[in-house]
Scaffold this active site. Structure first.
Site, PDB file in Angstrom:
ATOM      1  N   ASP A 291     -38.555   8.936  -5.762  1.00  0.00           N
ATOM      2  CA  ASP A 291     -39.953   8.558  -5.999  1.00  0.00           C
ATOM      3  C   ASP A 291     -40.049   7.171  -6.625  1.00  0.00           C
ATOM      4  O   ASP A 291     -39.048   6.574  -7.005  1.00  0.00           O
ATOM      5  CB  ASP A 291     -40.644   9.604  -6.883  1.00  0.00           C
ATOM      6  CG  ASP A 291     -39.847   9.953  -8.150  1.00  0.00           C
ATOM      7  OD1 ASP A 291     -38.849   9.273  -8.433  1.00  0.00           O
ATOM      8  OD2 ASP A 291     -40.234  10.903  -8.843  1.00  0.00           O
TER       9      ASP A 291
ATOM     10  N   ASN B  91     -43.703  19.926 -16.565  1.00  0.00           N
ATOM     11  CA  ASN B  91     -44.599  20.857 -15.861  1.00  0.00           C
ATOM     12  C   ASN B  91     -43.943  21.436 -14.603  1.00  0.00           C
ATOM     13  O   ASN B  91     -44.603  22.054 -13.783  1.00  0.00           O
ATOM     14  CB  ASN B  91     -45.931  20.168 -15.508  1.00  0.00           C
ATOM     15  CG  ASN B  91     -45.752  19.000 -14.536  1.00  0.00           C
ATOM     16  OD1 ASN B  91     -44.639  18.728 -14.080  1.00  0.00           O
ATOM     17  ND2 ASN B  91     -46.835  18.317 -14.232  1.00  0.00           N
TER      18      ASN B  91
ATOM     19  N   HIS C 259     -42.403  19.682 -12.209  1.00  0.00           N
ATOM     20  CA  HIS C 259     -42.392  18.861 -10.993  1.00  0.00           C
ATOM     21  C   HIS C 259     -40.976  18.395 -10.668  1.00  0.00           C
ATOM     22  O   HIS C 259     -40.149  18.186 -11.544  1.00  0.00           O
ATOM     23  CB  HIS C 259     -43.385  17.696 -11.057  1.00  0.00           C
ATOM     24  CG  HIS C 259     -43.067  16.581 -12.003  1.00  0.00           C
ATOM     25  ND1 HIS C 259     -44.045  15.915 -12.709  1.00  0.00           N
ATOM     26  CD2 HIS C 259     -41.901  15.997 -12.346  1.00  0.00           C
ATOM     27  CE1 HIS C 259     -43.480  14.973 -13.433  1.00  0.00           C
ATOM     28  NE2 HIS C 259     -42.185  14.999 -13.243  1.00  0.00           N
TER      29      HIS C 259
ATOM     30  N   GLU D 171     -46.585  17.159  -8.281  1.00  0.00           N
ATOM     31  CA  GLU D 171     -47.319  17.758  -9.387  1.00  0.00           C
ATOM     32  C   GLU D 171     -47.835  19.151  -9.005  1.00  0.00           C
ATOM     33  O   GLU D 171     -47.847  19.506  -7.825  1.00  0.00           O
ATOM     34  CB  GLU D 171     -48.497  16.842  -9.741  1.00  0.00           C
ATOM     35  CG  GLU D 171     -48.087  15.438 -10.189  1.00  0.00           C
ATOM     36  CD  GLU D 171     -47.551  15.390 -11.626  1.00  0.00           C
ATOM     37  OE1 GLU D 171     -46.823  16.335 -12.036  1.00  0.00           O
ATOM     38  OE2 GLU D 171     -47.835  14.418 -12.327  1.00  0.00           O
TER      39      GLU D 171
HETATM   40  C1  GLP Z   1     -40.369  11.693 -13.869  1.00  0.00           C
HETATM   41  C2  GLP Z   1     -39.676  11.647 -12.524  1.00  0.00           C
HETATM   42  C3  GLP Z   1     -38.910  12.926 -12.263  1.00  0.00           C
HETATM   43  C4  GLP Z   1     -38.082  13.292 -13.460  1.00  0.00           C
HETATM   44  C5  GLP Z   1     -38.989  13.529 -14.634  1.00  0.00           C
HETATM   45  C6  GLP Z   1     -38.276  13.974 -15.882  1.00  0.00           C
HETATM   46  O1  GLP Z   1     -41.612  12.270 -13.842  1.00  0.00           O
HETATM   47  N1  GLP Z   1     -40.581  11.433 -11.461  1.00  0.00           N
HETATM   48  O2  GLP Z   1     -38.108  12.740 -11.114  1.00  0.00           O
HETATM   49  O3  GLP Z   1     -37.332  14.442 -13.187  1.00  0.00           O
HETATM   50  O4  GLP Z   1     -39.642  12.294 -14.909  1.00  0.00           O
HETATM   51  O5  GLP Z   1     -37.823  12.873 -16.597  1.00  0.00           O
HETATM   52  P1  GLP Z   1     -36.804  12.960 -17.788  1.00  0.00           P
HETATM   53  O6  GLP Z   1     -35.475  13.188 -17.166  1.00  0.00           O
HETATM   54  O7  GLP Z   1     -36.891  11.629 -18.461  1.00  0.00           O
HETATM   55  O8  GLP Z   1     -37.228  14.082 -18.657  1.00  0.00           O
END
Ligand code: GLP
Length: 260
Positions: A78, A147, A149, A154
């Site tokens: 993404d 959440n 995702h 989302e």
């Molecule tokens: C973002 C990314 C996700 C990732 C999430 C969690 O929203 N789009 O791909 O898994 O953050 O991030 P973190 O690993 O910093 O908790």
């Protein structure tokens, strides 16, 4: 609870490790085993703070001459929209600094949804096609949002099938604000592989660490399959490896131990 520990849930193997470093090593073992078998395949990478432990370990193994990524095609889950590649909070920038600048993935074999594309919907179509035309989409690395995702898929009423242009929820903007000067600076939209795109990968490697992920890891792996928690779709995937630290495994283990 003692770590390491391994649990098998139908199609999902869960490794529980003592700390972030061990999570990185275990995830690197899984990644490298597949890379050795398929050195010329396509691999999907992820951003966020969680996979950094994996990337550190991959860089160390590359520097030790134990890893060769010269044959792979690298995709990414993404990207924020809009955002420039030079912005140090773009996922393009993140991947360069945290991994690609330090290993031998060929620059021409890297693709990520572009936060600079003039038409986000057209960019989603281009990106989905680029993935679908791969003969061998071998492994997708995932983190997980608080959440539930995966990518930026989302909570929704259906699982998005393809790369899509999404509006970020307030909770995701709040969770990701720590990387920006303020929540107001977090882009409000993103381009993300769909859940269906992710499910095309032959193998999925999901990593989660820290107590904030404990509840959602449990709900994703043992709760109902529900597009409100996009990671729950992984229960339908044929080959999933999950690597957790003890904090992120807490609720999963509490619930498994109570029924066993
Ligand atoms: C973002 C990314 C996700 C990732 C999430 C969690 O929203 N789009 O791909 O898994 O953050 O991030 P973190 O690993 O910093 O908790």
């Amino acid at each position: 609870m003692s770590a390491p520990r391994t649990i098998t849930l139908d199609n999902i193997t869960v490794y529980i490790e003592a700390n972030d470093t061990d999570v990185g090593k275990r995830a690197a073992d899984v990644f490298c085993t597949t890379l050795t078998q398929a050195p010329n395949a396509a691999y999907g990478f992820a951003t966020g703070s969680t996979p950094v432990c994996l990337y550190k370990e991959l860089i160390a193994r590359y520097k030790a001459g134990l890893l060769d990524m010269s044959g792979i095609t690298a995709f990414n889950l993404d990207e924020y929209y809009p955002i420039t590649k030079e912005n140090d909070q773009s996922y393009d920038y993140f991947m360069s600094t945290e991994l690609f600048n330090h290993v031998n993935v060929k620059p021409e074999n890297r693709d990520i949804p572009s936060g600079e594309a003039p038409d986000p919907e057209a960019e989603c179509l281009r990106y989905e096609k680029a993935i679908r035309t791969q003969e061998d989409f071998k492994l997708q690395i995932l983190g997980i949002g608080e959440n539930g995702h995966i990518g930026f898929n989302e909570p929704a009423s259906t699982f998005p099938a393809k790369t899509n242009y999404v509006e970020l929820t307030e909770s995701t903007i709040a969770a990701n604000a720590r990387f920006f000067e303020s929540a107001a600076d977090v882009p409000k939209h993103a381009l993300t592989m769909g859940v269906g795109t992710i499910m095309m990968a032959e193998q999925v490697l999901l990593i989660a660490t820290g107590p904030k992920k404990s509840r959602i890891v449990y709900e994703s792996l043992l709760g109902s399959i529900d597009p409100q928690v996009s990671a729950s779709a992984l229960q339908m995937h044929r080959n999933v490896t999950v690597v957790l630290d003890t904090d992120a495994a807490h609720d999963l283990l509490a619930n498994l131990d109570s029924v066993s």
